[in-house]
Motif scaffolding. Structure first.
Motif, short mmCIF file in Angstrom:
data_model
loop_
_atom_site.label_atom_id
_atom_site.label_comp_id
_atom_site.label_asym_id
_atom_site.label_seq_id
_atom_site.Cartn_x
_atom_site.Cartn_y
_atom_site.Cartn_z
N PRO A 12 39.13 81.45 140.88
CA PRO A 12 39.08 82.50 139.86
C PRO A 12 39.43 81.99 138.46
O PRO A 12 38.78 82.35 137.49
N SER A 17 35.84 82.56 137.43
CA SER A 17 35.75 83.99 137.08
C SER A 17 36.28 84.26 135.69
O SER A 17 35.78 85.14 134.99
N LEU A 18 37.31 83.52 135.28
CA LEU A 18 37.90 83.76 133.96
C LEU A 18 37.38 82.78 132.91
O LEU A 18 37.94 82.65 131.83
N ALA A 19 36.26 82.11 133.22
CA ALA A 19 35.76 81.06 132.33
C ALA A 19 35.24 81.60 131.00
O ALA A 19 35.08 80.83 130.05
N GLY A 20 34.96 82.89 130.91
CA GLY A 20 34.50 83.44 129.65
C GLY A 20 35.61 84.15 128.89
O GLY A 20 35.39 84.69 127.80
N ASP A 21 36.80 84.14 129.44
CA ASP A 21 37.95 84.85 128.88
C ASP A 21 38.93 83.80 128.34
O ASP A 21 38.69 82.61 128.46
N SER A 22 40.01 84.25 127.70
CA SER A 22 41.06 83.32 127.28
C SER A 22 42.36 83.66 128.01
O SER A 22 42.89 84.75 127.81
N THR A 68 45.23 87.78 130.27
CA THR A 68 44.14 87.19 129.50
C THR A 68 43.80 88.09 128.32
O THR A 68 44.21 89.25 128.27
N ALA A 69 43.02 87.53 127.38
CA ALA A 69 42.65 88.28 126.18
C ALA A 69 41.83 89.51 126.55
O ALA A 69 42.03 90.59 125.99
N LEU A 70 40.89 89.38 127.47
CA LEU A 70 39.98 90.49 127.78
C LEU A 70 40.37 91.24 129.05
O LEU A 70 40.38 92.46 129.07
N ALA A 71 40.65 90.52 130.11
CA ALA A 71 40.92 91.19 131.39
C ALA A 71 42.25 91.92 131.39
O ALA A 71 42.47 92.83 132.19
N GLY A 72 43.16 91.53 130.52
CA GLY A 72 44.48 92.14 130.53
C GLY A 72 45.34 91.51 131.61
O GLY A 72 45.35 90.29 131.75
N GLU A 73 46.01 92.35 132.38
CA GLU A 73 46.93 91.84 133.41
C GLU A 73 46.26 91.83 134.78
O GLU A 73 45.72 92.82 135.23
N LEU A 74 46.37 90.68 135.44
CA LEU A 74 45.83 90.53 136.78
C LEU A 74 46.94 90.03 137.68
O LEU A 74 47.82 89.29 137.22
N MET A 75 46.92 90.39 138.95
CA MET A 75 47.86 89.76 139.87
C MET A 75 47.17 89.41 141.18
O MET A 75 46.34 90.17 141.68
#
Lengths: 435, 435
Positions: free
Chosen positions: B142, B146-151, B294-301
């Protein structure tokens, strides 16, 4: 493909599209470093190209109504229009012309996913749709890749933010559904027409996608048993609390084995009693979470934002970077895997536990009569809990929690209860999971 | 590569190796369907080939001591020996001979990851290591895909099950560390020599891997500031509880921006006060969880089992299926991405919040003196909480929670506190996160 850049076309430029476009413009160098070549937006298909869209950061000349033409001159097409047509036709056309495709369109995937998969395979392109389920949460790629050597036994997810917001608010405020739904609409958590969310249709399409990936079997939205939240009452929530549970709308995809070891799938969406100690019970507001049980990994949970412009854009951009990397290196991601081809078990044969609430006349012997109705139909009772007698109507409420029983046996039991003289009404039947 | 199968070599056959082998044997058809060709175990390198290993389900003829020879006749080599050598030499040799590599060896990756990455790139093979961090939890893929377009802005993880078991048990039982550690050893949650876990070395190697992937920067284990849990006392846990916090050993990787917007990384492992309302606070026993912002997704766990034979095998097998699919289709997964090359901020310059406990003489003016010591060094106090005067020594304990301050400023403050006449001792300094 141009030697110098990967050409990207956007279909639709609403909240998600705007967030995707802005990221492509503002983080162009970073994305180029990650892909291996620059990403170039070659056009954005919209209904009204003249409408100013300053938030996107895009050159107004890029907007066009000619989606049909646009998809033929892109290496990767991102579809964010939603709905079945013209989205389906455009994606098929894009793949025919050799473009990989990224979409967030769960309705289309739930209805006609195999046709898209087949086209992707035929034309040797990628079809990615991470954003279609649980928004920002990396979920489909882990299922498809990380767990590819394991056996998924069960997926249980809160995959609709609107209904989770409503049920969570009902749990905390003791208000009824209509009140909370109106509030959710005022806050923007529910649409003006909330049908797709509250009737469970949105979760149903997502359940079909999850089941397809988890169990290597084609599952379409109509294969999914679906019950929404409109019948959940404040009294249901209160009764759940007394049992140490919360009510959640869950998408459940489970592998079922019969006595002979034959496997089938149960795929369903319904309001579900979940113990407060279960990780899914702590998912509040509009958050999403998906709980996965596998043979080797055991219990896994993924948690995050299921909707919203930026979170959804995160998933779309992740897919875009993968599809673009593959264009650069001449690779392809995994295609459809449907070899297992497991049958879908009809809901009547699915075994779950239930919590049934019954209004009864408050007189001697009623518990015995109620218990007999369950016993007659082979439904084993785990606990019975009698509420206080209500002033006014002279009725008392009983909550019965059962051991696992088929939907069919439970339905027959409920029919029988309704015929009992001392039962006034069966007020609620809810399934229980995670116990 | 053989046309008919993908040849798999196993290096090591302990708990994880046995689980991997058994799965390959018992689920051969399923795995073949997922890969597109059968997987064939061509050999298992072990120290003592004569030792019976019935649990693996393998033909005893497959066991060999000739690891050097084995790695040259496989398409995918799975390394589960651990340690630096001979694992490193064997993996480099495998890649030279065109094999893709799957490893769970965090120590090797934390020490010499770039050399392995460079070899993978040179020889056009995959290097996968999902099992090296947080066991069964799909996490690295991931982050990488999956997060390759996010920061990614921050990664905070409970990545060591042993220390989480110990700290969680201390929180629930009020026992001291030595007692709980002995119990963890008796239950198999801690090794006979628990140094790598309790000193944080295991978490440090994992932090290096997480930071490398999350921030596209080479980070090695020695770049990670590391403090273990050996100094955490039952009194620390009690004081944390009074502040509404738990103590967790966290691996923290964060992007830091200075006044001019220049970016650097803070990568560290230390016992950390976390509010009980934070998702990481509910991670009990030996479970792992990683929280990503992340900048876009916010909080993930991401939550699941961090160790154990089957959970680790799940991650290894997922990697194996990907590497094997790529062998079949002639594709490759993403290689190293280190373009960002961000500098690592020295710990002295890292800003965090702190909770400091001080034993003071119970007399008038002491709070003012203590507060002045913080003010002198520019450390802003968020709250001061005075405990009860202890009978016997006439001392009282004060807990001071600070706003964000650099490690250097805090260290100078602590030095100053120790010189104050009415301060008997600085008994604890813990960082706080997630507030």
């Amino acid at each position: 493909m141009s030697e110098s850049s990967v050409r990207v076309a956007l279909l639709g430029c609403g909240t998600v599209g705007t967030s995707v476009a802005r990221r492509l413009v503002e983080h162009a160098d970073e994305l180029a470093a990650r892909v291996g070549r620059p990403l170039e937006i070659v056009g954005v298909a919209v209904r009204d190209p003249a409408r100013p869209r300053p938030d996107s950061g895009l050159d107004p000349a890029l907007f066009t109504t000619d989606a049909e033409g646009l998809v033929t001159r892109a290496d990767v097409v991102i579809e964010l229009m939603g709905g079945i047509e013209p989205a389906r036709g455009l994606l098929l056309r894009a793949m025919e012309h050799g473009a990989s495709v990224v979409t967030a369109n769960k309705a289309l995937l739930g209805e006609d996913g195999p046709r898209l998969y087949e086209s992707a395979a035929r034309h040797g392109v990628d079809l990615y749709y991470e954003a279609s389920v649980a928004g920002a949460i990396p979920l489909l790629r882990p299922l498809q890749m990380s767990l590819a050597g394991d056996s998924v036994e069960r997926v249980m997810g809160i995959v609709n933010g609107t209904t989770n917001f409503v049920l969570d608010k009902m749990d905390r405020s003791n208000e009824d559904l209509d009140t909370v739904l109106a509030e959710a609409q005022a806050l923007g958590y529910a649409e003006a027409d909330p049908t797709a969310d509250v009737e469970g249709y949105d979760a149903r399409a997502k359940a079909a996608i999850l089941a397809s990936l988890a169990f290597h079997t084609r599952v379409a939205a109509p294969d999914v048993s679906c019950e929404g939240i409109m019948s959940v009452t404040a009294e249901d929530i209160r009764a759940a609390r007394k049992m140490g549970c919360v009510v959640k709308l869950l998408a459940i995809c489970a592998r079922v084995r019969d006595d002979r070891g034959e496997e089938s799938l149960s795929v369903r969406v319904h309001p579900t009693l979940v113990p407060r100690s279960h990780p899914l019970a702590s998912v509040h507001e509009a958050f999403n979470a998906v709980f996965i049980e596998t043979a080797l990994a055991g219990e896994l949970m993924f948690y995050g934002q299921g909707a919203g412009g930026d979170p959804t854009a995160s998933a779309v951009l992740g897919d875009l970077v993968q599809a673009a990397r593959h264009k650069v290196t001449g690779s392809r991601g995994p295609g459809e895997s449907a070899y297992a081809d497991l049958p879908i078990l009809p809901l009547a044969q699915v075994e779950t536990r239930y919590a049934i609430r019954v209004d009864v006349l408050d007189r001697t012997g009623v518990l015995a009569h109620v218990a007999s109705a369950f016993a007659e139909h082979g439904v084993s009772i785990e606990s019975m809990r009698q509420g206080v007698r209500r002033s006014g109507d002279g009725l008392a409420s009983i909550t019965i929690a059962t051991h696992a029983a088929t939907d069919a046996a439970l339905a027959r039991t409920v029919d029988r209860l309704r015929l009992l003289d001392d039962v006034s009404a069966v007020t609620s039947v809810l399934r229980m999971e995670g116990i």
